[in-house]
Scaffold this motif. Structure first.
Motif, PDB file in Angstrom:
ATOM      1  N   LYS A   1     -25.035   0.213  26.415  1.00 31.64           N
ATOM      2  CA  LYS A   1     -26.114   0.495  27.370  1.00 31.64           C
ATOM      3  C   LYS A   1     -27.474   0.522  26.654  1.00 31.64           C
ATOM      4  N   LEU A   2     -27.521   1.183  25.504  1.00 36.21           N
ATOM      5  CA  LEU A   2     -28.773   1.247  24.746  1.00 36.21           C
ATOM      6  C   LEU A   2     -29.216  -0.141  24.283  1.00 36.21           C
ATOM      7  N   ASN A   3     -28.260  -0.975  23.869  1.00 42.11           N
ATOM      8  CA  ASN A   3     -28.587  -2.345  23.454  1.00 42.11           C
ATOM      9  C   ASN A   3     -29.206  -3.135  24.597  1.00 42.11           C
ATOM     10  N   LYS A   4     -28.686  -2.962  25.812  1.00 42.26           N
ATOM     11  CA  LYS A   4     -29.250  -3.646  26.979  1.00 42.26           C
ATOM     12  C   LYS A   4     -30.675  -3.175  27.258  1.00 42.26           C
ATOM     13  N   ILE A   5     -30.898  -1.875  27.156  1.00 40.07           N
ATOM     14  CA  ILE A   5     -32.239  -1.315  27.383  1.00 40.07           C
ATOM     15  C   ILE A   5     -33.215  -1.835  26.332  1.00 40.07           C
ATOM     16  N   GLU A   6     -32.761  -1.900  25.068  1.00 41.11           N
ATOM     17  CA  GLU A   6     -33.601  -2.431  23.985  1.00 41.11           C
ATOM     18  C   GLU A   6     -34.071  -3.845  24.305  1.00 41.11           C
ATOM     19  N   LYS A   7     -33.130  -4.677  24.708  1.00 39.87           N
ATOM     20  CA  LYS A   7     -33.468  -6.078  24.998  1.00 39.87           C
ATOM     21  C   LYS A   7     -34.360  -6.187  26.230  1.00 39.87           C
ATOM     22  N   LEU A   8     -34.054  -5.422  27.268  1.00 40.22           N
ATOM     23  CA  LEU A   8     -34.801  -5.482  28.515  1.00 40.22           C
ATOM     24  C   LEU A   8     -36.261  -5.080  28.321  1.00 40.22           C
ATOM     25  N   TYR A   9     -36.506  -4.033  27.529  1.00 43.67           N
ATOM     26  CA  TYR A   9     -37.856  -3.501  27.347  1.00 43.67           C
ATOM     27  C   TYR A   9     -38.454  -3.823  25.974  1.00 43.67           C
ATOM     28  N   ASN A  10     -37.782  -4.699  25.216  1.00 47.60           N
ATOM     29  CA  ASN A  10     -38.260  -5.107  23.892  1.00 47.60           C
ATOM     30  C   ASN A  10     -38.534  -3.892  23.000  1.00 47.60           C
ATOM     31  N   LEU A  11     -37.560  -2.997  22.910  1.00 49.84           N
ATOM     32  CA  LEU A  11     -37.674  -1.768  22.120  1.00 49.84           C
ATOM     33  C   LEU A  11     -37.003  -1.935  20.764  1.00 49.84           C
ATOM     34  N   PRO A  12     -37.372  -1.101  19.798  1.00 50.15           N
ATOM     35  CA  PRO A  12     -36.647  -1.118  18.519  1.00 50.15           C
ATOM     36  C   PRO A  12     -35.229  -0.597  18.738  1.00 50.15           C
ATOM     37  N   HIS A  13     -34.361  -0.846  17.768  1.00 43.09           N
ATOM     38  CA  HIS A  13     -32.958  -0.431  17.880  1.00 43.09           C
ATOM     39  C   HIS A  13     -32.858   1.084  18.059  1.00 43.09           C
ATOM     40  N   ILE A  14     -32.073   1.503  19.043  1.00 45.22           N
ATOM     41  CA  ILE A  14     -31.871   2.921  19.361  1.00 45.22           C
ATOM     42  C   ILE A  14     -30.410   3.269  19.094  1.00 45.22           C
ATOM     43  N   VAL A  15     -30.200   4.361  18.345  1.00 42.59           N
ATOM     44  CA  VAL A  15     -28.834   4.837  18.121  1.00 42.59           C
ATOM     45  C   VAL A  15     -28.688   6.211  18.780  1.00 42.59           C
ATOM     46  N   PRO A  16     -27.520   6.502  19.330  1.00 42.40           N
ATOM     47  CA  PRO A  16     -27.332   7.781  20.024  1.00 42.40           C
ATOM     48  C   PRO A  16     -27.679   8.999  19.169  1.00 42.40           C
ATOM     49  N   HIS A  17     -27.401   8.942  17.874  1.00 38.89           N
ATOM     50  CA  HIS A  17     -27.700  10.078  17.010  1.00 38.89           C
ATOM     51  C   HIS A  17     -29.207  10.357  16.974  1.00 38.89           C
ATOM     52  N   GLY A  18     -30.010   9.343  17.236  1.00 38.28           N
ATOM     53  CA  GLY A  18     -31.461   9.509  17.277  1.00 38.28           C
ATOM     54  C   GLY A  18     -31.889  10.513  18.333  1.00 38.28           C
ATOM     55  N   PHE A  19     -31.168  10.554  19.463  1.00 35.48           N
ATOM     56  CA  PHE A  19     -31.477  11.535  20.515  1.00 35.48           C
ATOM     57  C   PHE A  19     -31.241  12.954  20.009  1.00 35.48           C
ATOM     58  N   ARG A  20     -30.142  13.143  19.295  1.00 35.14           N
ATOM     59  CA  ARG A  20     -29.809  14.460  18.727  1.00 35.14           C
ATOM     60  C   ARG A  20     -30.885  14.863  17.719  1.00 35.14           C
ATOM     61  N   HIS A  21     -31.237  13.905  16.852  1.00 35.88           N
ATOM     62  CA  HIS A  21     -32.234  14.163  15.819  1.00 35.88           C
ATOM     63  C   HIS A  21     -33.573  14.557  16.456  1.00 35.88           C
ATOM     64  N   THR A  22     -33.998  13.817  17.465  1.00 32.75           N
ATOM     65  CA  THR A  22     -35.257  14.098  18.151  1.00 32.75           C
ATOM     66  C   THR A  22     -35.209  15.464  18.823  1.00 32.75           C
ATOM     67  N   PHE A  23     -34.090  15.780  19.480  1.00 31.76           N
ATOM     68  CA  PHE A  23     -33.940  17.073  20.148  1.00 31.76           C
ATOM     69  C   PHE A  23     -34.089  18.229  19.160  1.00 31.76           C
ATOM     70  N   VAL A  24     -33.376  18.160  18.031  1.00 34.60           N
ATOM     71  CA  VAL A  24     -33.415  19.257  17.064  1.00 34.60           C
ATOM     72  C   VAL A  24     -34.795  19.342  16.409  1.00 34.60           C
ATOM     73  N   SER A  25     -35.366  18.194  16.021  1.00 31.23           N
ATOM     74  CA  SER A  25     -36.693  18.193  15.387  1.00 31.23           C
ATOM     75  C   SER A  25     -37.756  18.772  16.316  1.00 31.23           C
ATOM     76  N   ASN A  26     -37.756  18.326  17.563  1.00 31.01           N
ATOM     77  CA  ASN A  26     -38.743  18.829  18.524  1.00 31.01           C
ATOM     78  C   ASN A  26     -38.531  20.304  18.829  1.00 31.01           C
ATOM     79  N   SER A  27     -37.282  20.734  18.899  1.00 28.83           N
ATOM     80  CA  SER A  27     -36.991  22.145  19.158  1.00 28.83           C
ATOM     81  C   SER A  27     -37.512  23.029  18.029  1.00 28.83           C
ATOM     82  N   LEU A  28     -37.302  22.601  16.784  1.00 31.28           N
ATOM     83  CA  LEU A  28     -37.825  23.348  15.635  1.00 31.28           C
ATOM     84  C   LEU A  28     -39.344  23.395  15.680  1.00 31.28           C
ATOM     85  N   MET A  29     -39.963  22.252  16.008  1.00 36.47           N
ATOM     86  CA  MET A  29     -41.415  22.180  16.068  1.00 36.47           C
ATOM     87  C   MET A  29     -41.978  23.119  17.137  1.00 36.47           C
TER      88      MET A  29
END
Length: 125
Positions: free
Chosen positions: A9-37
């Protein structure tokens, strides 16, 4: 549901919107980083993401220095100590972007000592 469903699903979204590669772990990383911030207590975050109570992974891996927060802290320290922030001459506005109710500008500045500095300036509309 197949185990690679989310990746496909993420690969399809990347291609559709011309986004950089997205990995599911990135969501976890962003959540924890933003929560700490935002100041969420690290012990609660550890329990949410499954890190051991004695682990330093939460802070060491996810606790990045956020440039905007760093600037905010410096300004608060200057205000607290009644210090004057040095005058900075604006040389050039490199890029202006409107984001929601803010205007964000990438600016090249000259410090009093002649050193050039690239900074981000935000203004509310």
């Amino acid at each position: 549901m197949k185990k690679d469903w989310l990746n496909r699903k993420l690969n399809k979204i990347e291609k559709l919107y011309n986004l950089p590669h997205i990995v599911p772990h990135g969501f976890r990383h962003t959540f924890v980083s933003n929560s700490l911030m935002l100041g969420i207590d690290e012990s609660y975050l550890k329990s949410i993401v499954g890190h051991a109570e004695s682990s330093n992974v939460t802070r060491n891996v996810y606790g990045h220095i956020n440039k905007d927060k760093q600037e905010e802290v410096i300004n608060e320290l200057y205000d607290f100590n009644n210090l004057k922030i040095p005058d900075i001459e604006v040389d050039e506005i490199n890029k202006t972007t409107k984001k929601g109710n803010k205007i964000i500008q990438l600016v090249t500045n000259t410090l009093p000592n002649g050193e050039k500095k690239l900074s981000v300036e935000k203004q509310k509309l």
